[in-house]
Write a protein that holds these residues in place. Structure first.
Motif, PDB file in Angstrom:
ATOM      1  N   ALA A   1     -12.180 -12.302  -5.662  1.00 47.91           N
ATOM      2  CA  ALA A   1     -10.928 -11.765  -5.146  1.00 47.91           C
ATOM      3  C   ALA A   1      -9.787 -12.932  -5.421  1.00 47.91           C
ATOM      4  O   ALA A   1      -9.003 -12.718  -4.669  1.00 47.91           O
ATOM      5  CB  ALA A   1     -10.750 -11.081  -3.612  1.00 47.91           C
TER       6      ALA A   1
ATOM      7  N   CYS B   1     -15.745  -4.647   5.190  1.00 46.14           N
ATOM      8  CA  CYS B   1     -15.499  -5.798   4.064  1.00 46.14           C
ATOM      9  C   CYS B   1     -15.242  -7.284   4.936  1.00 46.14           C
ATOM     10  O   CYS B   1     -14.107  -7.011   5.788  1.00 46.14           O
ATOM     11  CB  CYS B   1     -14.240  -5.280   3.393  1.00 46.14           C
ATOM     12  SG  CYS B   1     -13.697  -6.822   2.479  1.00 46.14           S
TER      13      CYS B   1
ATOM     14  N   GLN C   1      -4.938 -11.051  -3.757  1.00 45.30           N
ATOM     15  CA  GLN C   1      -6.259 -10.751  -3.384  1.00 45.30           C
ATOM     16  C   GLN C   1      -6.635  -9.381  -4.077  1.00 45.30           C
ATOM     17  O   GLN C   1      -7.686  -9.461  -4.622  1.00 45.30           O
ATOM     18  CB  GLN C   1      -6.225 -10.844  -2.038  1.00 45.30           C
ATOM     19  CG  GLN C   1      -7.732 -10.694  -1.496  1.00 45.30           C
ATOM     20  CD  GLN C   1      -7.717 -11.026  -0.067  1.00 45.30           C
ATOM     21  OE1 GLN C   1      -6.607 -11.282   0.689  1.00 45.30           O
ATOM     22  NE2 GLN C   1      -8.848 -10.567   0.652  1.00 45.30           N
TER      23      GLN C   1
ATOM     24  N   SER D   1     -14.348 -11.440   4.090  1.00 43.17           N
ATOM     25  CA  SER D   1     -14.118 -12.409   2.968  1.00 43.17           C
ATOM     26  C   SER D   1     -14.488 -13.728   3.138  1.00 43.17           C
ATOM     27  O   SER D   1     -14.621 -14.253   4.327  1.00 43.17           O
ATOM     28  CB  SER D   1     -12.530 -12.213   2.827  1.00 43.17           C
ATOM     29  OG  SER D   1     -11.852 -12.954   3.779  1.00 43.17           O
TER      30      SER D   1
ATOM     31  N   TRP E   1     -18.695  -6.786   0.585  1.00 46.02           N
ATOM     32  CA  TRP E   1     -18.390  -5.397   0.982  1.00 46.02           C
ATOM     33  C   TRP E   1     -19.655  -4.714   1.259  1.00 46.02           C
ATOM     34  O   TRP E   1     -20.707  -4.827   0.622  1.00 46.02           O
ATOM     35  CB  TRP E   1     -17.843  -4.738  -0.312  1.00 46.02           C
ATOM     36  CG  TRP E   1     -16.281  -5.047  -0.689  1.00 46.02           C
ATOM     37  CD1 TRP E   1     -15.892  -6.193  -1.153  1.00 46.02           C
ATOM     38  CD2 TRP E   1     -14.998  -4.224  -0.239  1.00 46.02           C
ATOM     39  NE1 TRP E   1     -14.584  -6.193  -1.311  1.00 46.02           N
ATOM     40  CE2 TRP E   1     -13.989  -4.957  -0.545  1.00 46.02           C
ATOM     41  CE3 TRP E   1     -14.978  -3.123   0.569  1.00 46.02           C
ATOM     42  CZ2 TRP E   1     -12.745  -4.468  -0.456  1.00 46.02           C
ATOM     43  CZ3 TRP E   1     -13.666  -2.633   0.859  1.00 46.02           C
ATOM     44  CH2 TRP E   1     -12.505  -3.328   0.280  1.00 46.02           C
TER      45      TRP E   1
ATOM     46  N   TRP F   1     -16.843   0.113  -0.717  1.00 48.68           N
ATOM     47  CA  TRP F   1     -16.477  -0.594  -1.914  1.00 48.68           C
ATOM     48  C   TRP F   1     -16.455   0.558  -3.054  1.00 48.68           C
ATOM     49  O   TRP F   1     -15.368   0.587  -3.764  1.00 48.68           O
ATOM     50  CB  TRP F   1     -17.720  -1.705  -2.486  1.00 48.68           C
ATOM     51  CG  TRP F   1     -17.317  -2.244  -3.791  1.00 48.68           C
ATOM     52  CD1 TRP F   1     -17.961  -2.112  -4.905  1.00 48.68           C
ATOM     53  CD2 TRP F   1     -15.925  -2.817  -4.454  1.00 48.68           C
ATOM     54  NE1 TRP F   1     -17.529  -2.877  -6.012  1.00 48.68           N
ATOM     55  CE2 TRP F   1     -16.038  -3.293  -5.587  1.00 48.68           C
ATOM     56  CE3 TRP F   1     -14.923  -3.428  -3.560  1.00 48.68           C
ATOM     57  CZ2 TRP F   1     -15.182  -4.008  -6.182  1.00 48.68           C
ATOM     58  CZ3 TRP F   1     -13.945  -3.918  -4.158  1.00 48.68           C
ATOM     59  CH2 TRP F   1     -14.142  -4.382  -5.489  1.00 48.68           C
TER      60      TRP F   1
ATOM     61  N   GLU G   1     -11.692  -8.404   7.077  1.00 48.47           N
ATOM     62  CA  GLU G   1     -10.496  -7.952   6.419  1.00 48.47           C
ATOM     63  C   GLU G   1     -10.269  -6.738   7.009  1.00 48.47           C
ATOM     64  O   GLU G   1      -9.334  -6.372   7.104  1.00 48.47           O
ATOM     65  CB  GLU G   1     -11.064  -7.995   5.001  1.00 48.47           C
ATOM     66  CG  GLU G   1     -11.092  -9.370   4.208  1.00 48.47           C
ATOM     67  CD  GLU G   1      -9.835  -9.999   4.101  1.00 48.47           C
ATOM     68  OE1 GLU G   1      -8.569  -9.189   4.068  1.00 48.47           O
ATOM     69  OE2 GLU G   1      -9.673 -11.226   3.750  1.00 48.47           O
TER      70      GLU G   1
ATOM     71  N   ARG H   1      -9.400  -8.841  -6.985  1.00 52.92           N
ATOM     72  CA  ARG H   1     -10.532  -7.715  -6.440  1.00 52.92           C
ATOM     73  C   ARG H   1     -10.493  -6.796  -7.669  1.00 52.92           C
ATOM     74  O   ARG H   1     -11.831  -6.740  -8.318  1.00 52.92           O
ATOM     75  CB  ARG H   1     -10.200  -7.084  -5.303  1.00 52.92           C
ATOM     76  CG  ARG H   1     -11.082  -6.334  -4.632  1.00 52.92           C
ATOM     77  CD  ARG H   1     -10.721  -5.688  -3.603  1.00 52.92           C
ATOM     78  NE  ARG H   1     -10.100  -6.344  -2.511  1.00 52.92           N
ATOM     79  CZ  ARG H   1      -8.921  -6.510  -1.442  1.00 52.92           C
ATOM     80  NH1 ARG H   1      -8.428  -5.117  -1.834  1.00 52.92           N
ATOM     81  NH2 ARG H   1      -8.826  -7.061  -0.714  1.00 52.92           N
TER      82      ARG H   1
ATOM     83  N   GLU I   1     -14.970 -11.696  -1.608  1.00 50.69           N
ATOM     84  CA  GLU I   1     -15.250 -10.746  -0.656  1.00 50.69           C
ATOM     85  C   GLU I   1     -16.475 -10.158  -0.457  1.00 50.69           C
ATOM     86  O   GLU I   1     -17.146  -9.864  -1.555  1.00 50.69           O
ATOM     87  CB  GLU I   1     -14.279  -9.506  -0.844  1.00 50.69           C
ATOM     88  CG  GLU I   1     -12.822  -9.921  -0.652  1.00 50.69           C
ATOM     89  CD  GLU I   1     -11.918  -8.868  -1.068  1.00 50.69           C
ATOM     90  OE1 GLU I   1     -10.768  -8.916  -0.780  1.00 50.69           O
ATOM     91  OE2 GLU I   1     -11.981  -7.795  -1.777  1.00 50.69           O
TER      92      GLU I   1
ATOM     93  N   CYS J   1     -10.152 -15.677  -3.080  1.00 50.10           N
ATOM     94  CA  CYS J   1     -11.266 -15.821  -2.105  1.00 50.10           C
ATOM     95  C   CYS J   1     -12.588 -14.761  -2.412  1.00 50.10           C
ATOM     96  O   CYS J   1     -12.282 -14.525  -3.554  1.00 50.10           O
ATOM     97  CB  CYS J   1     -11.203 -15.487  -0.597  1.00 50.10           C
ATOM     98  SG  CYS J   1     -10.445 -13.156  -0.460  1.00 50.10           S
TER      99      CYS J   1
END
Lengths: 160, 160
Positions: free
Chosen positions: B128, B47, A84, B49, B135, B140, B43, A88, B133, B131
DNA sequence: GATCATTTTGGGTTGGTTACCCACATCACA
DNA sequence: TGTGATGTGGGTAACCAACCCAAAATGATC
């Protein structure tokens, strides 16, 4: 590898109010592949670089293929968070762009903050042998001051 | 695992007055499973996801299986409070959602504070790999600046 | 130093996309 | 059943990047 000569040169340019900047034609050519594609990469805060898209992609593809293979083989089950994290970084790290009129770059959303430039601001354009770097002037000056003393030994080392 | 290609891409979006945001169609598809289900997960502060619900469930089951294994092997005797804490976290951690029309996501109550966004605010949407994400832009940029240098070693590690 | 070629900058236009807005549906609660 | 809060759907104006072209600046050549 496609470029025969190392890319060199250092010059100052201003970023347009539309976040555009023009490269010298030789530099533009050096970072454009046969399909007219270029890649912009986040290097470190205050610095992005430009590469021929084909060259850049080649560096990544092999590794990515391996990772995908491992995923589908179920060999990443214990390492999801690392996958992950990599994904990112992979997402932000680079972006395909296209030079307008064979020489003008639009600095995309997301790279503007990273470079920390505002419309009308100045940047340094620096040939970095195998790519071109675009620097925030402040960060460039910092780098120069810290790394210039290392130039001679590095040059001797690499050319020796 | 269901996705054959790693999810990548980075873009900025604004949250509308009703706490919704629009995903690009490809991204929307990448986090929607065959039943049209998606899961939103907390997360870390700033953040959240998005996952294909089926994938997320599988990940969860695998993790729980490992813990149960350890428990029955008597390897959790000293760590009951931690297991309890984990159980507590599991319940707030994720939420089933469904992408509406135009691939719009409603950020649910509870996730809003976690993301720290207000209506009209901006977020970064980042692929990511496995997945997507969402932010808070500030968090970020911070992450970006600190973690970008680790890209190369991580990439080598995972693809090696 | 004049002319021409090339490069750089600035801005107009256009088309696709997004975000802002409002109207309606749903639900909880009085 | 009415009221307010929250979710959902969709129309439309505003924005932005891509594609132009023109003017200004620079450099080269005679």
């Amino acid at each position: 590898m496609a470029t025969e000569t190392l890319i060199t040169g250092e010059l100052k340019r201003t970023i347009d109010d539309r976040y555009r900047l023009t490269l010298p034609p030789e530099m533009a050519k050096a970072v454009t592949d046969e399909n007219g594609k270029t890649v912009m990469v986040k290097e470190r805060a205050g610095c992005v670089s430009l590469w021929r898209a084909a060259d850049w992609q080649k560096r990544l593809d092999d590794g990515i293929a391996i990772i995908q293979q491992k995923i589908s083989a179920g060999r990443m089950e214990e390492r999801w968070s690392e996958v992950q994290r990599l994904g990112r970084l992979l997402s932000t790290r680079s972006r395909d762009i296209q030079l307008a009129n064979r020489s003008r770059v639009l600095v995309p959303e997301g790279f503007r903050e990273f470079l920390n430039v505002q419309p009308g601001g100045e940047v340094m354009i620096v040939g970095a042998a195998i790519c071109i770097e675009i620097w925030n002037p402040t960060n460039w000056l910092e780098l120069l001051q810290t790394e210039m003393p290392e130039f001679s030994p590095l040059f001797k080392d690499l050319s020796g």
